[in-house]
Design an enzyme around this catalytic site. Structure first.
Site, PDB file in Angstrom:
ATOM      1  N   PHE A 174       9.846  -9.736  -3.490  1.00 43.50           N
ATOM      2  CA  PHE A 174      10.845 -10.246  -2.536  1.00 43.50           C
ATOM      3  C   PHE A 174      10.696 -11.756  -2.313  1.00 43.50           C
ATOM      4  N   ASP A 181       3.549 -11.446 -13.042  1.00 42.37           N
ATOM      5  CA  ASP A 181       3.824 -10.320 -12.124  1.00 42.37           C
ATOM      6  C   ASP A 181       3.569  -9.007 -12.863  1.00 42.37           C
ATOM      7  N   ASP A 206      -1.463  -8.464 -14.772  1.00 40.71           N
ATOM      8  CA  ASP A 206      -2.184  -8.223 -13.522  1.00 40.71           C
ATOM      9  C   ASP A 206      -3.016  -9.453 -13.166  1.00 40.71           C
ATOM     10  N   GLU A 230      -0.112  -6.164  -2.773  1.00 38.11           N
ATOM     11  CA  GLU A 230       0.485  -4.965  -2.189  1.00 38.11           C
ATOM     12  C   GLU A 230       0.815  -5.369  -0.762  1.00 38.11           C
ATOM     13  N   THR A 248      -0.588 -13.748   5.734  1.00 39.11           N
ATOM     14  CA  THR A 248       0.251 -13.133   6.764  1.00 39.11           C
ATOM     15  C   THR A 248      -0.305 -13.344   8.176  1.00 39.11           C
ATOM     16  N   ASP A 249       0.559 -13.219   9.157  1.00 36.82           N
ATOM     17  CA  ASP A 249       0.109 -13.283  10.561  1.00 36.82           C
ATOM     18  C   ASP A 249      -0.710 -12.052  10.961  1.00 36.82           C
ATOM     19  N   GLU A 250      -0.588 -10.969  10.162  1.00 36.58           N
ATOM     20  CA  GLU A 250      -1.227  -9.706  10.562  1.00 36.58           C
ATOM     21  C   GLU A 250      -2.747  -9.791  10.545  1.00 36.58           C
ATOM     22  N   TYR A 283      -3.832  -2.835   4.979  1.00 32.05           N
ATOM     23  CA  TYR A 283      -3.124  -3.998   4.414  1.00 32.05           C
ATOM     24  C   TYR A 283      -3.661  -5.299   4.980  1.00 32.05           C
ATOM     25  N   LYS A 343      -5.737  -8.404   3.191  1.00 29.64           N
ATOM     26  CA  LYS A 343      -5.261  -9.801   3.189  1.00 29.64           C
ATOM     27  C   LYS A 343      -6.308 -10.702   3.849  1.00 29.64           C
ATOM     28  N   PRO A 363      15.172   5.298  11.351  1.00 28.68           N
ATOM     29  CA  PRO A 363      13.919   5.767  11.958  1.00 28.68           C
ATOM     30  C   PRO A 363      13.156   4.668  12.682  1.00 28.68           C
ATOM     31  N   VAL A 364      13.160   4.714  14.002  1.00 31.64           N
ATOM     32  CA  VAL A 364      12.440   3.714  14.812  1.00 31.64           C
ATOM     33  C   VAL A 364      11.089   4.306  15.211  1.00 31.64           C
ATOM     34  N   HIS A 401      -0.505   1.045  15.014  1.00 32.37           N
ATOM     35  CA  HIS A 401       0.623   0.102  15.019  1.00 32.37           C
ATOM     36  C   HIS A 401       0.343  -1.118  15.904  1.00 32.37           C
TER      37      HIS A 401
HETATM   38  P1  NAD Z   1       6.502  -7.604  -2.431  1.00 28.82           P
HETATM   39  O1  NAD Z   1       5.754  -6.327  -2.260  1.00 28.82           O
HETATM   40  O2  NAD Z   1       7.978  -7.616  -2.304  1.00 28.82           O
HETATM   41  O3  NAD Z   1       6.170  -8.245  -3.860  1.00 28.82           O
HETATM   42  C1  NAD Z   1       4.875  -8.279  -4.376  1.00 28.82           C
HETATM   43  C2  NAD Z   1       4.969  -8.682  -5.846  1.00 28.82           C
HETATM   44  O4  NAD Z   1       3.623  -8.768  -6.372  1.00 28.82           O
HETATM   45  C3  NAD Z   1       5.715  -7.662  -6.707  1.00 28.82           C
HETATM   46  O5  NAD Z   1       6.582  -8.318  -7.594  1.00 28.82           O
HETATM   47  C4  NAD Z   1       4.605  -6.948  -7.478  1.00 28.82           C
HETATM   48  O6  NAD Z   1       5.010  -6.480  -8.743  1.00 28.82           O
HETATM   49  C5  NAD Z   1       3.570  -8.066  -7.612  1.00 28.82           C
HETATM   50  N1  NAD Z   1       2.201  -7.559  -7.784  1.00 28.82           N
HETATM   51  C6  NAD Z   1       1.588  -6.592  -7.052  1.00 28.82           C
HETATM   52  N2  NAD Z   1       0.338  -6.389  -7.523  1.00 28.82           N
HETATM   53  C7  NAD Z   1       0.160  -7.268  -8.538  1.00 28.82           C
HETATM   54  C8  NAD Z   1      -0.927  -7.565  -9.394  1.00 28.82           C
HETATM   55  N3  NAD Z   1      -2.091  -6.889  -9.301  1.00 28.82           N
HETATM   56  N4  NAD Z   1      -0.783  -8.528 -10.334  1.00 28.82           N
HETATM   57  C9  NAD Z   1       0.397  -9.204 -10.439  1.00 28.82           C
HETATM   58  N5  NAD Z   1       1.455  -8.958  -9.671  1.00 28.82           N
HETATM   59  C10 NAD Z   1       1.340  -8.008  -8.719  1.00 28.82           C
HETATM   60  O7  NAD Z   1       5.836  -8.614  -1.394  1.00 28.82           O
HETATM   61  P2  NAD Z   1       6.506  -9.778  -0.524  1.00 28.82           P
HETATM   62  O8  NAD Z   1       7.045  -9.202   0.705  1.00 28.82           O
HETATM   63  O9  NAD Z   1       7.364 -10.600  -1.401  1.00 28.82           O
HETATM   64  O10 NAD Z   1       5.187 -10.598  -0.131  1.00 28.82           O
HETATM   65  C11 NAD Z   1       4.694 -11.635  -0.970  1.00 28.82           C
HETATM   66  C12 NAD Z   1       3.436 -12.202  -0.358  1.00 28.82           C
HETATM   67  O11 NAD Z   1       3.722 -12.738   0.926  1.00 28.82           O
HETATM   68  C13 NAD Z   1       2.320 -11.183  -0.141  1.00 28.82           C
HETATM   69  O12 NAD Z   1       1.092 -11.796  -0.441  1.00 28.82           O
HETATM   70  C14 NAD Z   1       2.410 -10.834   1.332  1.00 28.82           C
HETATM   71  O13 NAD Z   1       1.158 -10.455   1.835  1.00 28.82           O
HETATM   72  C15 NAD Z   1       2.871 -12.159   1.905  1.00 28.82           C
HETATM   73  N6  NAD Z   1       3.660 -12.088   3.142  1.00 28.82           N
HETATM   74  C16 NAD Z   1       4.742 -11.270   3.228  1.00 28.82           C
HETATM   75  C17 NAD Z   1       5.517 -11.261   4.380  1.00 28.82           C
HETATM   76  C18 NAD Z   1       6.746 -10.383   4.508  1.00 28.82           C
HETATM   77  O14 NAD Z   1       7.301 -10.316   5.614  1.00 28.82           O
HETATM   78  N7  NAD Z   1       7.223  -9.747   3.467  1.00 28.82           N
HETATM   79  C19 NAD Z   1       5.168 -12.074   5.457  1.00 28.82           C
HETATM   80  C20 NAD Z   1       4.029 -12.891   5.358  1.00 28.82           C
HETATM   81  C21 NAD Z   1       3.303 -12.891   4.183  1.00 28.82           C
HETATM   82  O1  DAU Z   2       4.008  -9.898   9.798  1.00 27.20           O
HETATM   83  C1  DAU Z   2       4.060 -10.170   8.420  1.00 27.20           C
HETATM   84  C2  DAU Z   2       4.109  -8.859   7.681  1.00 27.20           C
HETATM   85  O2  DAU Z   2       5.404  -8.326   7.903  1.00 27.20           O
HETATM   86  C3  DAU Z   2       3.827  -8.981   6.192  1.00 27.20           C
HETATM   87  O3  DAU Z   2       2.513  -9.439   6.006  1.00 27.20           O
HETATM   88  C4  DAU Z   2       4.005  -7.631   5.497  1.00 27.20           C
HETATM   89  O4  DAU Z   2       3.850  -7.788   4.094  1.00 27.20           O
HETATM   90  C5  DAU Z   2       5.396  -7.124   5.798  1.00 27.20           C
HETATM   91  O5  DAU Z   2       5.560  -5.838   5.247  1.00 27.20           O
HETATM   92  C6  DAU Z   2       5.656  -7.078   7.298  1.00 27.20           C
HETATM   93  O6  DAU Z   2       4.829  -6.065   7.943  1.00 27.20           O
HETATM   94  P1  DAU Z   2       5.404  -5.152   9.125  1.00 27.20           P
HETATM   95  O7  DAU Z   2       4.623  -3.914   9.193  1.00 27.20           O
HETATM   96  O8  DAU Z   2       5.585  -5.942  10.376  1.00 27.20           O
HETATM   97  O9  DAU Z   2       6.894  -4.908   8.529  1.00 27.20           O
HETATM   98  P2  DAU Z   2       7.807  -3.588   8.432  1.00 27.20           P
HETATM   99  O10 DAU Z   2       9.142  -4.041   7.950  1.00 27.20           O
HETATM  100  O11 DAU Z   2       7.131  -2.489   7.686  1.00 27.20           O
HETATM  101  O12 DAU Z   2       7.919  -3.144   9.939  1.00 27.20           O
HETATM  102  C7  DAU Z   2       8.429  -4.040  10.925  1.00 27.20           C
HETATM  103  C8  DAU Z   2       8.359  -3.315  12.266  1.00 27.20           C
HETATM  104  O13 DAU Z   2       9.296  -2.231  12.254  1.00 27.20           O
HETATM  105  C9  DAU Z   2       7.000  -2.694  12.545  1.00 27.20           C
HETATM  106  O14 DAU Z   2       6.719  -2.808  13.933  1.00 27.20           O
HETATM  107  C10 DAU Z   2       7.178  -1.230  12.156  1.00 27.20           C
HETATM  108  C11 DAU Z   2       8.645  -0.973  12.466  1.00 27.20           C
HETATM  109  N1  DAU Z   2       9.304   0.021  11.586  1.00 27.20           N
HETATM  110  C12 DAU Z   2       9.199  -0.126  10.239  1.00 27.20           C
HETATM  111  C13 DAU Z   2       9.791   0.778   9.393  1.00 27.20           C
HETATM  112  C14 DAU Z   2       9.660   0.640   7.887  1.00 27.20           C
HETATM  113  C15 DAU Z   2      10.051   1.053  12.148  1.00 27.20           C
HETATM  114  O15 DAU Z   2      10.165   1.160  13.385  1.00 27.20           O
HETATM  115  N2  DAU Z   2      10.640   1.954  11.301  1.00 27.20           N
HETATM  116  C16 DAU Z   2      10.526   1.874   9.947  1.00 27.20           C
HETATM  117  O16 DAU Z   2      11.079   2.762   9.229  1.00 27.20           O
END
Ligand code: NAD
Ligand code: DAU
Length: 357
Positions: free
Chosen positions: A10, A31, A57, A82, A132-134, A158, A162, A213-214, A291
């Protein structure tokens, strides 16, 4: 030339597209193409010689060393991971393998490459680790937002994985002087987000008249940032950040989950009205174990030191995102084929529905 990992996911694919559009420098995109990686995200780059895609990888050190020798990148931007919290609860092993061990192998390959560089190239080399902020754990309702000085307190497999990768990156700078920088960002949303995450899941389900689903009481708070603003922040950190530093990135857009879901339903109602509206599909289900109640980022450091600020508000970003999903139904259909159905069954079947909103 730069090396991007995870550039078919993404945020990575948004970054690759923005990078080639705005910077124009060639890149190698490494990737593994897990369930989350999708070459369709990069279809618009077909025939663009500046984009070299390699399926592999990050934990394959020999492959990564070969890529360094062949392409001589001046920087690495590391997105591969992941990334889904719920999947980490069902299967933490893949998270430790990719996020901890994979980042370790990538760091080792990058350090080996960097150590062999001539003085000027060595001084200019950068490794940006996207995190990530997590890693900071959960905030109470009236706690101040996380800063770069907040202690690490990860609560899910997760975020623990990280956090482990962040610690390795920190140690490589401290011990070897390796020029690494870390970004810690809040929740992203936007085009190409896999519909396992809250916003695209709710849009896709609503359009299909399926339950929304909340988890729990829906009052958990996340700080939302449009993906293009995150990509701009990462570019800025690569360009002007100081090695060894960490930068918090956030949208200053805290929202309760239930309010996000209401906003999606109401926006869809305006764009694609349906009898009875979309809110009727909201279903409260069993909460996510462990959570985190609230995340919020204080992004003062990147704003003041690097001059970055988000361009989108939650309203403008969400409107663009919903429009994108409406216009890209075929993309949604494609990613929902394959293993997606199995995941939905694994994650939601046992949750039941507890009440209607
Ligand atoms: P995503 O799951 O959409 O994409 C991850 C990508 O990494 C995929 O294309 C997957 O094929 C690839 N990948 C996974 N394992 C691999 C490996 N071993 N070798 C090579 N490629 C591999 O993730 P995203 O949401 O785009 O997040 C990207 C980065 O940003 C992550 O490090 C995540 O922790 C961080 N991040 C995400 C968010 C969010 O809200 N999505 C917020 C803050 C930080
Ligand atoms: O904060 C940054 C993180 O945000 C990233 O590091 C992660 O990669 C990314 O997946 C995301 O994590 P969250 O757990 O916050 O995101 P998610 O979209 O899974 O969930 C957002 C909120 O919504 C969380 O409080 C859980 C809730 N949720 C999620 C799903 C999938 C629901 O209530 N219902 C759902 O079906």
């Amino acid at each position: 030339m730069i090396l991007v990992t995870g550039g078919a996911g993404f945020i990575g694919s948004n970054f690759v597209i923005d990078w080639l559009g705005q910077v124009g420098e060639a890149l190698v995109n490494l990737d593994k193409l897990t369930y989350a990686g999708n070459l369709a995200n990069l279809a618009g780059l077909a025939g663009d010689a500046r984009h070299r895609f390699v399926r592999g990888d990050i934990a394959d050190r020999a492959l990564v060393e070969k890529l360094f020798a062949e392409h001589r990148p001046r920087a690495v931007v590391h997105f591969a991971a992941e990334s889904h919290v719920d999947r980490s609860i069902h299967g933490p092993g893949a998270f430790v393998k990719t996020n901890v061990l994979g980042t370790f192998e990538l760091l080792e390959a990058a350090r080996g490459w960097w150590e062999g560089l001539a003085r000027d190239e060595k001084a200019a080399f950068r490794f940006v680790h996207v995190s990530t902020d997590e890693v900071y754990g959960a905030l109470g309702e009236s706690d101040p937002a996380f800063t770069e000085a907040s202690p690490y307190a990860p609560n899910s497999p997760y975020s623990a994985s990280k956090a482990g990768s962040d610690h390795l990156v920190r140690a490589y700078h401290h011990t070897y002087g390796f020029p690494a920088l870390t970004t810690n960002c809040s929740n992203n949303y936007g085009p190409f987000q896999f519909p396992e995450k809250l916003i695209p899941l709710m849009i896709a389900n609503a359009l299909d008249a399926r339950p929304l689903p909340v988890y729990g009481d829906g009052r958990q708070v996340r700080d939302w940032l449009y993906v293009g603003d995150h990509c701009a922040a990462v570019r800025r950190v690569l360009e002007a950040g100081a090695p060894g530093e960490t930068y918090n990135i956030g949208g200053d857009a805290e929202r309760r989950n239930i309010d996000v879901v209401h906003a999606i339903c109401d926006a869809l109602e305006r764009l694609k009205p349906r009898a009875g509206g979309y809110r009727t599909f909201i279903t409260y289900v069993a909460d996510r174990p462990g959570h985190d109640r609230r995340y919020a980022m204080d992004a003062t450091k990147i704003r003041t030191r690097l001059g970055w600020a988000p361009r989108e508000t939650f309203q403008t970003g969400l409107a663009q995102t919903i429009r994108w999903y409406l216009d890209n139904a075929a993309w949604v259909e494609q990613v929902r084929s394959g293993e997606y159905g199995r995941w939905i069954e694994t994650n939601y079947a046992a949750r039941g529905s507890e009440a209607q909103a």
